[in-house]
Design a protein around this motif. Structure first.
Motif, mmCIF file in Angstrom:
data_model
loop_
_atom_site.group_PDB
_atom_site.id
_atom_site.type_symbol
_atom_site.label_atom_id
_atom_site.label_comp_id
_atom_site.label_asym_id
_atom_site.label_seq_id
_atom_site.Cartn_x
_atom_site.Cartn_y
_atom_site.Cartn_z
ATOM 1 N N TRP A 1 0.813 -1.209 0.000
ATOM 2 C CA TRP A 1 0.000 0.000 0.000
ATOM 3 C C TRP A 1 0.853 1.268 0.000
ATOM 4 O O TRP A 1 0.325 2.376 -0.131
ATOM 5 N N LEU A 2 2.169 1.124 0.137
ATOM 6 C CA LEU A 2 3.008 2.307 0.271
ATOM 7 C C LEU A 2 3.011 3.158 -0.994
ATOM 8 O O LEU A 2 3.068 4.390 -0.930
ATOM 9 N N LEU A 3 2.940 2.522 -2.157
ATOM 10 C CA LEU A 3 2.889 3.269 -3.403
ATOM 11 C C LEU A 3 1.674 4.194 -3.413
ATOM 12 O O LEU A 3 1.775 5.368 -3.770
ATOM 13 N N CYS A 4 0.537 3.680 -3.023
ATOM 14 C CA CYS A 4 -0.702 4.463 -2.973
ATOM 15 C C CYS A 4 -0.591 5.588 -1.943
ATOM 16 O O CYS A 4 -0.933 6.740 -2.220
ATOM 17 N N ARG A 5 -0.099 5.272 -0.766
ATOM 18 C CA ARG A 5 0.015 6.293 0.287
ATOM 19 C C ARG A 5 1.019 7.369 -0.096
ATOM 20 O O ARG A 5 0.815 8.551 0.190
ATOM 21 N N SER A 6 2.114 6.966 -0.749
ATOM 22 C CA SER A 6 3.106 7.945 -1.185
ATOM 23 C C SER A 6 2.488 8.948 -2.159
ATOM 24 O O SER A 6 2.701 10.160 -2.039
ATOM 25 N N ALA A 7 1.716 8.431 -3.116
ATOM 26 C CA ALA A 7 1.084 9.314 -4.105
ATOM 27 C C ALA A 7 0.097 10.257 -3.421
ATOM 28 O O ALA A 7 0.037 11.452 -3.736
ATOM 29 N N PHE A 8 -0.691 9.729 -2.479
ATOM 30 C CA PHE A 8 -1.653 10.558 -1.749
ATOM 31 C C PHE A 8 -0.934 11.636 -0.936
ATOM 32 O O PHE A 8 -1.277 12.817 -1.002
ATOM 33 N N ASP A 9 0.064 11.231 -0.168
ATOM 34 C CA ASP A 9 0.767 12.179 0.698
ATOM 35 C C ASP A 9 1.441 13.292 -0.108
ATOM 36 O O ASP A 9 1.383 14.469 0.275
ATOM 37 N N ILE A 10 2.084 12.919 -1.200
ATOM 38 C CA ILE A 10 2.772 13.922 -2.019
ATOM 39 C C ILE A 10 1.775 14.908 -2.609
ATOM 40 O O ILE A 10 1.975 16.132 -2.572
ATOM 41 N N ALA A 11 0.678 14.389 -3.163
ATOM 42 C CA ALA A 11 -0.317 15.260 -3.789
ATOM 43 C C ALA A 11 -0.961 16.185 -2.763
ATOM 44 O O ALA A 11 -1.123 17.389 -3.004
ATOM 45 N N VAL A 12 -1.332 15.634 -1.610
ATOM 46 C CA VAL A 12 -2.007 16.449 -0.598
ATOM 47 C C VAL A 12 -1.055 17.484 -0.014
ATOM 48 O O VAL A 12 -1.444 18.638 0.228
#
Length: 264
Positions: A127-138
């Motif tokens: 799930w880290l790929l998904c969380r990384s994308a979310f965190d960076i965008a937010v």
């Protein structure tokens, strides 16, 4: 303080780095998370533009970019139209997407590049790929909201299987801040926890037919595809209209607040 700004977010591609992609993704195998930042004062106007577009074309199903491009499912009728009619349809939709001063923003990760860098083995967290994308965008959205002196709300497309996971990413940002390596991310001027606490408001999930999430769907797809296809007509139109963060923000802010392409 000005009215809040809302980050309408959607996903594109596969969020699991170890899942084999289908043949249609060969050469452009991405995962993207993002969409559009819409200021409170522009919400109603954009909704009206979407409604007018849907009424003109007698649309009753959500405007999903992949279905529109492939002319399948609710958009199979496009395949039976004359080319001039198809061109008119796309011209109308491009104009809707650029009709208000919204900001396209997101994080796009090349999945093969992510695996090649060894992140899957290093972190053992699919799930880290998904969380990384979310965190960076937010985080980048928070920076933009800070510049404008606004609170930031999040709305994402609901999916019963991941609603709590995405909400958990949001809560983690407010409680712990970013978890990226400080030495590697220093040049991006990462925010501290207090910035998330002070700027982030609420997070909500909405159904697929939410009109502003349909705009987010088109934007994140266009931004993701641009990483592989520089001639994609939707992206080029948004670029020229200065609706993508990289083209509407001051040059000095783009590295820290523009669309992030990761592992390319």
């Amino acid at each position: 303080m000005s009215r809040p700004i809302t980050f309408y977010m959607d996903e594109t591609g596969n969020r699991h780095p170890d899942k084999k992609s289908d043949k249609s993704r060969e050469g452009r195998d991405w995962f993207g998370f993002g969409g559009v930042l819409i200021r409170g004062e522009d919400n109603d106007g954009l909704r009206n533009d979407i409604q007018d577009f849907s009424e003109k074309w007698k649309l009753t199903k959500p405007l999903h970019m992949t279905d529109m491009l492939s002319e399948k499912k609710a958009f199979a009728w496009l395949g039976r139209c004359s080319q001039s009619k198809v061109d008119e349809f796309w011209s109308d939709w491009r104009n809707v997407l650029s009709s208000k001063p919204i900001i396209g923003l997101g994080c796009v990760i090349d999945r093969p590049g992510y695996v090649k860098r060894g992140y899957l083995e290093k972190y053992e967290d699919k799930w880290l790929l998904c969380r990384s994308a979310f965190d960076i965008a937010v985080e980048r959205a928070v920076k933009i909201a800070n510049i404008e002196g606004r609170r930031l709300h999040i709305v994402f497309e609901q999916d019963a299987g991941i609603n709590s996971t995405i909400t958990g990413y949001f809560k983690n940002l407010k409680e712990k801040g970013l978890s990226f390596d400080e030495s590697n991310s220093a040049s991006y001027m990462p925010l501290d926890k207090s910035s998330f606490v002070n700027t982030l408001g609420r997070i909500q999930h909405k159904p697929k037919d939410h009109p502003l999430l349909q705009v987010a769907d088109s934007y994140i797809y266009a931004m993701a595809r641009n990483g592989y296809d520089k001639k994609f007509h939707i992206y080029r139109h948004l670029r020229d209209a200065k609706r993508i963060a990289n083209f509407c923000l001051p040059q000095e802010h783009i590295r820290q607040m523009g669309v992030k392409y990761y592992c390319f």
